[in-house]
Design a protein around this motif. Structure first.
Motif, PDB file in Angstrom:
ATOM      1  N   THR A  10      35.698  19.956  57.985  1.00 19.10           N
ATOM      2  CA  THR A  10      35.094  21.258  58.246  1.00 19.10           C
ATOM      3  C   THR A  10      33.671  21.197  58.776  1.00 19.10           C
ATOM      4  OG1 THR A  10      34.371  21.391  55.944  1.00 19.10           O
ATOM      5  CG2 THR A  10      36.517  22.353  56.480  1.00 19.10           C
ATOM      6  N   GLY A  11      33.125  20.006  58.995  1.00 22.26           N
ATOM      7  CA  GLY A  11      31.742  19.919  59.473  1.00 22.26           C
ATOM      8  C   GLY A  11      31.594  20.433  60.893  1.00 22.26           C
ATOM      9  N   MET A  12      30.515  21.166  61.135  1.00 20.90           N
ATOM     10  CA  MET A  12      30.219  21.640  62.487  1.00 20.90           C
ATOM     11  C   MET A  12      29.380  20.637  63.265  1.00 20.90           C
ATOM     12  SD  MET A  12      29.576  25.719  61.954  1.00 20.90           S
ATOM     13  CE  MET A  12      29.635  26.006  63.723  1.00 20.90           C
ATOM     14  N   SER A  13      28.880  19.607  62.570  1.00 19.29           N
ATOM     15  CA  SER A  13      28.116  18.543  63.214  1.00 19.29           C
ATOM     16  C   SER A  13      28.438  17.241  62.494  1.00 19.29           C
ATOM     17  CB  SER A  13      26.611  18.841  63.160  1.00 19.29           C
ATOM     18  OG  SER A  13      26.171  18.907  61.810  1.00 19.29           O
ATOM     19  N   GLY A  14      27.852  16.150  62.991  1.00 20.06           N
ATOM     20  CA  GLY A  14      28.066  14.869  62.326  1.00 20.06           C
ATOM     21  C   GLY A  14      29.386  14.204  62.641  1.00 20.06           C
ATOM     22  N   SER A  70      33.392  18.527  74.828  1.00 17.41           N
ATOM     23  CA  SER A  70      32.301  18.792  75.760  1.00 17.41           C
ATOM     24  C   SER A  70      32.502  18.011  77.051  1.00 17.41           C
ATOM     25  CB  SER A  70      30.966  18.399  75.118  1.00 17.41           C
ATOM     26  OG  SER A  70      29.906  18.614  76.008  1.00 17.41           O
ATOM     27  N   ARG A  71      32.230  18.668  78.165  1.00 16.24           N
ATOM     28  CA  ARG A  71      32.375  18.015  79.475  1.00 16.24           C
ATOM     29  C   ARG A  71      31.157  17.166  79.817  1.00 16.24           C
ATOM     30  NH1 ARG A  71      34.151  23.242  80.446  1.00 16.24           N
ATOM     31  NH2 ARG A  71      32.158  23.770  81.433  1.00 16.24           N
ATOM     32  N   VAL A  72      30.023  17.427  79.145  1.00 17.01           N
ATOM     33  CA  VAL A  72      28.802  16.684  79.422  1.00 17.01           C
ATOM     34  C   VAL A  72      28.171  16.279  78.094  1.00 17.01           C
ATOM     35  CG1 VAL A  72      28.353  17.837  81.611  1.00 17.01           C
ATOM     36  CG2 VAL A  72      27.400  18.780  79.501  1.00 17.01           C
ATOM     37  N   VAL A  73      27.296  15.265  78.153  1.00 13.86           N
ATOM     38  CA  VAL A  73      26.547  14.817  76.981  1.00 13.86           C
ATOM     39  C   VAL A  73      25.114  15.316  77.127  1.00 13.86           C
ATOM     40  CG1 VAL A  73      25.654  12.815  75.746  1.00 13.86           C
ATOM     41  CG2 VAL A  73      27.996  12.804  76.635  1.00 13.86           C
ATOM     42  N   SER A  74      24.622  16.005  76.099  1.00 18.13           N
ATOM     43  CA  SER A  74      23.284  16.611  76.183  1.00 18.13           C
ATOM     44  C   SER A  74      22.457  16.224  74.962  1.00 18.13           C
ATOM     45  CB  SER A  74      23.397  18.144  76.276  1.00 18.13           C
ATOM     46  OG  SER A  74      24.151  18.524  77.397  1.00 18.13           O
ATOM     47  N   ASN A  75      22.046  14.962  74.912  1.00 19.19           N
ATOM     48  CA  ASN A  75      21.147  14.519  73.850  1.00 19.19           C
ATOM     49  C   ASN A  75      20.419  13.278  74.314  1.00 19.19           C
ATOM     50  OD1 ASN A  75      20.477  12.892  71.206  1.00 19.19           O
ATOM     51  ND2 ASN A  75      20.787  15.009  70.558  1.00 19.19           N
ATOM     52  N   TRP A  76      19.108  13.240  74.108  1.00 18.47           N
ATOM     53  CA  TRP A  76      18.320  12.131  74.629  1.00 18.47           C
ATOM     54  C   TRP A  76      18.619  10.815  73.927  1.00 18.47           C
ATOM     55  CZ3 TRP A  76      14.858   9.477  71.485  1.00 18.47           C
ATOM     56  CH2 TRP A  76      14.557  10.069  70.257  1.00 18.47           C
ATOM     57  N   ARG A  77      19.209  10.849  72.731  1.00 22.87           N
ATOM     58  CA  ARG A  77      19.517   9.621  72.001  1.00 22.87           C
ATOM     59  C   ARG A  77      20.869   9.028  72.395  1.00 22.87           C
ATOM     60  NH1 ARG A  77      20.315  10.762  66.661  1.00 22.87           N
ATOM     61  NH2 ARG A  77      19.674   8.684  65.959  1.00 22.87           N
ATOM     62  N   ALA A  78      21.687   9.781  73.099  1.00 21.47           N
ATOM     63  CA  ALA A  78      23.046   9.330  73.406  1.00 21.47           C
ATOM     64  C   ALA A  78      23.036   8.201  74.433  1.00 21.47           C
ATOM     65  CB  ALA A  78      23.873  10.501  73.923  1.00 21.47           C
ATOM     66  N   ASN A  79      23.881   7.203  74.205  1.00 19.26           N
ATOM     67  CA  ASN A  79      24.084   6.157  75.204  1.00 19.26           C
ATOM     68  C   ASN A  79      25.552   5.981  75.560  1.00 19.26           C
ATOM     69  OD1 ASN A  79      24.998   4.831  72.913  1.00 19.26           O
ATOM     70  ND2 ASN A  79      23.131   3.606  72.693  1.00 19.26           N
ATOM     71  N   ILE A 119      33.280  19.987  70.328  1.00 24.36           N
ATOM     72  CA  ILE A 119      32.953  18.655  69.818  1.00 24.36           C
ATOM     73  C   ILE A 119      32.552  17.746  70.980  1.00 24.36           C
ATOM     74  CG2 ILE A 119      33.864  16.601  68.664  1.00 24.36           C
ATOM     75  CD1 ILE A 119      33.469  18.901  66.764  1.00 24.36           C
ATOM     76  N   GLY A 120      31.520  16.923  70.764  1.00 26.53           N
ATOM     77  CA  GLY A 120      31.158  15.897  71.734  1.00 26.53           C
ATOM     78  C   GLY A 120      29.902  16.163  72.530  1.00 26.53           C
ATOM     79  N   ASN A 121      29.233  17.306  72.306  1.00 21.46           N
ATOM     80  CA  ASN A 121      28.114  17.644  73.185  1.00 21.46           C
ATOM     81  C   ASN A 121      26.900  16.742  72.989  1.00 21.46           C
ATOM     82  OD1 ASN A 121      28.061  19.181  70.658  1.00 21.46           O
ATOM     83  ND2 ASN A 121      26.130  19.995  71.418  1.00 21.46           N
ATOM     84  N   THR A 122      26.750  16.107  71.814  1.00 27.03           N
ATOM     85  CA  THR A 122      25.614  15.200  71.615  1.00 27.03           C
ATOM     86  C   THR A 122      25.977  13.745  71.874  1.00 27.03           C
ATOM     87  OG1 THR A 122      26.087  15.094  69.241  1.00 27.03           O
ATOM     88  CG2 THR A 122      24.470  16.720  69.965  1.00 27.03           C
ATOM     89  N   GLY A 123      27.200  13.475  72.325  1.00 26.32           N
ATOM     90  CA  GLY A 123      27.586  12.116  72.666  1.00 26.32           C
ATOM     91  C   GLY A 123      27.598  11.190  71.460  1.00 26.32           C
ATOM     92  N   MET A 124      27.395   9.902  71.708  1.00 31.54           N
ATOM     93  CA  MET A 124      27.354   8.866  70.673  1.00 31.54           C
ATOM     94  C   MET A 124      26.100   8.021  70.889  1.00 31.54           C
ATOM     95  SD  MET A 124      30.286   9.224  68.899  1.00 31.54           S
ATOM     96  CE  MET A 124      30.917   7.670  68.234  1.00 31.54           C
ATOM     97  N   ASN A 125      25.521   7.523  69.784  1.00 34.94           N
ATOM     98  CA  ASN A 125      24.353   6.660  69.901  1.00 34.94           C
ATOM     99  C   ASN A 125      24.493   5.472  68.955  1.00 34.94           C
ATOM    100  OD1 ASN A 125      22.878   7.181  67.231  1.00 34.94           O
ATOM    101  ND2 ASN A 125      23.161   9.259  67.999  1.00 34.94           N
ATOM    102  N   ASP A 126      23.595   4.515  69.049  1.00 34.67           N
ATOM    103  CA  ASP A 126      23.684   3.293  68.250  1.00 34.67           C
ATOM    104  C   ASP A 126      23.073   3.433  66.866  1.00 34.67           C
ATOM    105  OD1 ASP A 126      24.925   1.991  70.354  1.00 34.67           O
ATOM    106  OD2 ASP A 126      23.040   1.207  71.171  1.00 34.67           O
TER     107      ASP A 126
END
Length: 390
Positions: free
Chosen positions: A44-48, A96-105, A70-77
């Motif tokens: 049920t989480g909306m994030s994480g 999400s069709r795009v990744v929108s987070n500066w930490r995502a790689n 789901i997926g808008n912040t991408g994945m990071n290390d």
């Protein structure tokens, strides 16, 4: 039984989710192409979502996200909880069709493809969630790409021949094979033996921050191997599977308790502590999964919003102190789930041991239960002080 991963979003590919009762939902492939089987559960989480996907507790489960996007912040290390994605499959409505987070790689779908995770998108996840809440968690399969064209009868046969979650011991799939050590931060208390049943990195970090030198041990560890590191305490982690299928871990925990070592268990560790005390466990209809579960701490009367992932629970009296059937003195239920009055924590009153059924490290939140690491530290320090006075 995933096929060799191929990238699902290069071309629009069909996919179908098949539940063991014959329910079918058609959508689009997401992640790797092929077939995957597991117990279908909802979170049920909306994030994480990154922390959920890399939580070893989800091994063997096809996770459905109730949040629609789901997926808008991408994945990071930095936020990964273990060495890979562990879910058996993944279900989302709108990726999400795009990744929108500066930490995502990396993008989420690229990561699913890399780790061979077959998923499905574009289905009515609300309808599937309501169905599971009514009928209970059940086996399911995602068939994508060419496998989506299999005859419905064949797909259902494959699903119904898959193993049930009840009776499965999955610890060996997720545990480390060799011990790993994380140094203590700040004032060092001593060595802590962590039995890795599917431990998360945030748990290790929180324990080290309390002054423990954290020794993460394989789930095959013996009492001799635990004693060899001269531990000040023992910790049982979260993990996947049925606690009734983990007799060896229960026997080991009883040896730990017989040594009068302080003990703290979370999630799967709570269920195994219950069994070590002589209590039974049972399977919940659809389990608790997500980051918004209300729990009452009976000691303080405080209601905590907590992170859960469990499909099994301990069977114990909620409102009275009772004697451990296995001979470990008086016991009480310390925490209660407010949605359905499920046992969410146990505390032994005559030995230094307690547990909770949820995630006090709770990456990426909430952090209401983080105090439990401090409570564990206090128990260990008091135990060591008591030993020094004898």
């Amino acid at each position: 039984m995933n096929h060799t991963p191929t990238k699902a979003h290069t071309l629009p590919q069909p996919a179908v989710l098949v539940l063991e009762d014959g329910t079918r939902h058609r959508g689009r492939a997401y992640g790797a192409l092929g077939t995957t089987l597991g117990e279908v559960v909802f979170a049920t989480g909306m994030s994480g979502y990154q922390e959920t996907l890399t939580d070893p507790s989800y091994a063997g489960q096809i996770v459905l996200q109730t949040a629609p996007h789901i997926g808008n912040t991408g994945m990071n290390d930095e936020d990964t909880e273990s060495r890979r994605v562990w879910v058996a499959g993944y279900i989302v409505r709108d990726p999400s069709r795009v990744v929108s987070n500066w930490r995502a790689n990396a993008s989420l779908d690229d990561t699913l493809t890399r780790d061979g995770i077959v998923g499905i998108s574009g289905i009515d996840t609300r309808a599937v969630t309501r169905h599971i809440r009514s009928a209970g968690s059940m086996r399911g399969g995602i068939f994508s790409g060419p496998d989506a064209a299999l005859e419905p009868e064949e797909q259902l046969r494959i699903v119904t021949e898959a193993p049930q979650m009840a009776g499965q011991n999955l610890s060996a799939q997720v545990s480390v094979e060799v011990a790993a050590i994380t140094p203590a931060a700040g004032d060092r208390i001593g060595n802590l033996a962590v039995l890795d049943l599917g431990v998360k990195q945030a748990t290790i970090d929180n324990l080290a921050a309390r002054g423990f030198e954290v020794h993460v041990l394989p789930q095959t560890a013996t009492i001799e191997e635990i004693k060899a590191i001269d531990p000040v305490a023992v910790f049982y982690s979260n993990g996947p599977g049925d606690p009734a299928a983990s007799d060896g871990h229960v026997a080991l925990l009883r040896e730990v308790l017989d040594e009068k070592l302080p003990f703290f268990g979370i999630c799967f560790g709570n269920q195994l502590f219950g069994r070590a005390l002589g209590l039974g466990t049972y399977k919940l209809p659809f389990g608790h999964r997500g980051i918004n579960q209300p729990v009452l701490d009976k000691a303080t009367g405080r209601v905590e919003i907590t992170a859960h992932n469990h499909g099994f629970a301990v069977d114990a009296p909620l409102d009275e102190t009772f004697d451990s059937p296995a001979g470990y003195g008086r016991v009480e239920v310390s925490h209660i789930g407010l949605n359905d009055r499920v046992v969410e924590g146990l505390r032994a009153l005559d030995i230094p041991a307690f547990s909770v059924q949820y995630h006090p490290e709770a990456a990426a939140g909430p952090h209401d239960a983080n105090y439990l690491f401090d409570r564990f530290r206090d128990v260990v320090v008091a135990h060591l002080a008591q030993k020094d006075t004898k």
